[in-house]
Design a protein around this motif. Structure first.
Motif, PDB file in Angstrom:
ATOM      1  N   SER A  73       1.738 -11.350  -2.155  1.00  0.00           N
ATOM      2  CA  SER A  73       2.284 -10.005  -2.057  1.00  0.00           C
ATOM      3  C   SER A  73       1.215  -9.034  -2.554  1.00  0.00           C
ATOM      4  CB  SER A  73       3.559  -9.876  -2.898  1.00  0.00           C
ATOM      5  OG  SER A  73       4.068  -8.566  -2.840  1.00  0.00           O
ATOM      6  N   GLY A  74       0.502  -8.459  -1.624  1.00  0.00           N
ATOM      7  CA  GLY A  74      -0.646  -7.640  -2.009  1.00  0.00           C
ATOM      8  C   GLY A  74      -1.714  -8.536  -2.608  1.00  0.00           C
ATOM      9  N   SER A  82       6.082  -1.265  -4.820  1.00  0.00           N
ATOM     10  CA  SER A  82       5.112  -2.083  -5.542  1.00  0.00           C
ATOM     11  C   SER A  82       5.142  -3.515  -5.027  1.00  0.00           C
ATOM     12  CB  SER A  82       5.425  -2.067  -7.044  1.00  0.00           C
ATOM     13  OG  SER A  82       4.609  -3.007  -7.709  1.00  0.00           O
ATOM     14  N   PRO A  83       3.995  -4.121  -4.753  1.00  0.00           N
ATOM     15  CA  PRO A  83       3.975  -5.520  -4.305  1.00  0.00           C
ATOM     16  C   PRO A  83       4.123  -6.511  -5.449  1.00  0.00           C
ATOM     17  CG  PRO A  83       1.750  -4.675  -4.392  1.00  0.00           C
ATOM     18  CD  PRO A  83       2.638  -3.524  -4.762  1.00  0.00           C
ATOM     19  N   TYR A 104       9.970 -10.831  -4.862  1.00  0.00           N
ATOM     20  CA  TYR A 104       8.904  -9.890  -4.526  1.00  0.00           C
ATOM     21  C   TYR A 104       9.046  -9.495  -3.065  1.00  0.00           C
ATOM     22  CZ  TYR A 104       6.537 -14.013  -2.536  1.00  0.00           C
ATOM     23  OH  TYR A 104       6.214 -15.134  -1.811  1.00  0.00           O
ATOM     24  N   HIS A 147       8.146  -8.687   0.865  1.00  0.00           N
ATOM     25  CA  HIS A 147       7.306  -9.213   1.941  1.00  0.00           C
ATOM     26  C   HIS A 147       7.660  -8.437   3.196  1.00  0.00           C
ATOM     27  CE1 HIS A 147       4.721 -12.031   4.029  1.00  0.00           C
ATOM     28  NE2 HIS A 147       5.677 -12.215   4.940  1.00  0.00           N
ATOM     29  N   ARG A 193      12.510  -9.346   1.357  1.00  0.00           N
ATOM     30  CA  ARG A 193      12.156  -9.833   0.019  1.00  0.00           C
ATOM     31  C   ARG A 193      12.302 -11.348  -0.007  1.00  0.00           C
ATOM     32  NH1 ARG A 193      11.339  -5.728  -3.448  1.00  0.00           N
ATOM     33  NH2 ARG A 193      11.149  -7.169  -5.209  1.00  0.00           N
TER      34      ARG A 193
END
Length: 466
Positions: free
Chosen positions: A129-130, A233-234, A251, A253, A257
């Motif tokens: 995630s990021g 926020s990732p 998290y 995506h 999520r």
């Protein structure tokens, strides 16, 4: 008929023998004992390691739940249009292929919600995630041989865990009781934290930190998924921790999520009743609108298998049916085979015996021998009248007429007159064609009124002649 009866009895005896042989030879599969080494996390399974209790509770509570028995590649299509939450529980018998994982993550990117409840999920099911990468590690490999139905053995040495922070996933949850086999979730961002592994802080009163800062609820609840004015926020959000390990996080995506819980015991039939495990399980799978789909395809319950064959799997029924079908085919084949010398076809005499009667009638008509025709008809009528009256054929016609009239509604005088006229026509030989037709008609009417019909052989011959 006796030959066919013998064949039928022989076939029935053969079937009975086949059933007996299959029943004797059948060995039922030994029921496998549930264990954490090879658990069965299926929603169909009612054992300690299964999740049927959670599925039945959701179904009876009014949630839209289903068992997904197709490949995940169909989720982005029409089949998964109504599915909003996809739940994968435990190490599944059918491995998740990478192309299936890509289709599943594509569905998440479009707004789906993936819930993974496993101690060691596949790496390609946990995309970064990021700059943040997520993985899991086992804490304790030993002791998997304990009884999963014994809560004391499964939770030995483990203290109840408290939520790391108030979130939607920990709503109304005071404490959770995991098993001693829970895994540790790790996440890190090398470009920002210099390869240092992110773990909970050590100063919180409940033994767990919060982790990276979570986005505000307003940022996560944007009404327009395409609106990029408010960044999301990732960084993963930590929801549940132990003293030095993370058990639950989620998290983003794409638009969806991914939720990761590192201990399936919390949602199993054996562990769901402990502490607030049930409440946490409900928050995990029901924190979204739409249908909740439990992955049964990778639990070995895919619809690619024949449902009929699956129902009778492990029984001798299929073998018995195959043997019966083989016997039927053998009988059909043998019926078309010759087992002896060829025999000529039977010759059927298509000539009717009434042809002789028609020829004689034509001769009598040409010879004007009407008295002979009356004699043929009257002889039979007198014979059946005598039989009907219960007297001898040679009795006087007056006696026969009286006895017949006493047993029927015929007039004795008229019947005797008809018999006398017939006998006079036969004896004198002088009778016209019209008179002969009249007498024969009257004689047939007498037979019909008394129910003295023709013999079955004569009826059959008449039908053939017609």
């Amino acid at each position: 008929m006796r030959n066919r009866l013998g064949i039928i009895i022989t076939i029935l005896l053969a079937l009975v023998v086949l059933v007996a042989i299959n029943s004797i030879a059948y060995v039922s599969e030994e029921k496998k004992q549930d264990s954490e080494v090879l658990p069965n996390r299926s929603t169909y399974h009612a054992g300690p390691t299964g999740t049927r209790a959670l599925y039945d509770l959701l179904s009876e509570s009014g949630y839209q739940v289903m068992r997904w028995r197709e490949t995940p590649e169909k989720l982005p299509g029409d089949s998964g249009r109504q599915v909003q939450t996809f739940v994968m529980i435990g190490k599944m018998p059918v491995p998740v292929e990478e192309d299936e994982a890509q289709s599943l993550l594509l569905w998440v990117e479009r707004g789906g919600r993936l819930v993974i409840i496993d101690r060691r999920p596949e790496e390609y099911l946990l995309p970064p995630s990021g700059d943040w990468t997520i993985n899991t590690q086992f804490r304790d490999y030993s002791g998997f041989g304990v009884d999963p139905g014994n809560a004391q053995q499964m939770t030995e040495g483990v203290k109840p865990l408290h939520p790391a922070q108030p979130t939607l996933l920990t709503r109304d949850v005071e404490s959770v009781m995991p098993s001693k086999f829970f895994a540790e979730i790790e996440f890190s961002a090398p470009s920002k934290v210099a390869t240092e592994k992110i773990k909970p802080a050590q100063g919180s009163p409940d033994g767990g930190g919060i982790g990276p800062p979570a986005p505000s609820p307003e940022a996560n609840s944007s009404s327009d998924p395409d609106d990029t004015a408010v960044p999301v926020s990732p960084a993963p959000i930590v929801h549940l921790t132990s003293e030095d390990s993370i058990l639950l996080l989620d998290y983003p995506h794409g638009r969806g999520r991914i939720v990761v819980l590192s201990d399936p015991y919390i949602v199993t039939n054996s562990g769901i009743a402990l502490k607030d495990n049930l409440k946490l399980a409900l928050n995990l799978v029901s924190n979204a609108d739409g249908v909740i789909a439990f992955d049964e395809f990778h639990q070995g319950r895919g619809i690619t298998r024949n449902a009929f064959a699956s129902y009778f799997a492990g029984t001798p029924i299929l073998a018995i049916a195959g043997q019966i079908a083989l016997l039927i085919l053998l009988m059909i084949w043998t019926r078309g085979r010759r087992f002896a010398r060829p025999l000529p076809l039977p010759v059927v005499d298509r000539r009717s015996s009434l042809e002789f009667v028609a020829s004689m009638a034509e001769l009598q008509q040409r010879a004007r021998a009407f008295d002979l025709a009356i004699e043929n008809v009257y002889s039979r009528t007198r014979r059946v009248l005598a039989r009907y009256a219960g007297v001898d054929y040679n009795r006087p016609r007056s006696d026969i007429a009286q006895r017949v009239a006493s047993r029927s509604q015929l007039d004795a005088h008229q019947l005797e007159t008809l018999m006398r006229q017939s006998e006079e026509a036969i004896n004198s030989g002088s009778i016209s064609e019209r008179q002969s037709i009249y007498l024969v008609k009257r004689l047939r009417e007498v037979e019909a009124s008394l129910g003295l019909r023709m013999r079955s052989r004569e009826v059959k011959q008449t039908a053939q002649n017609i």
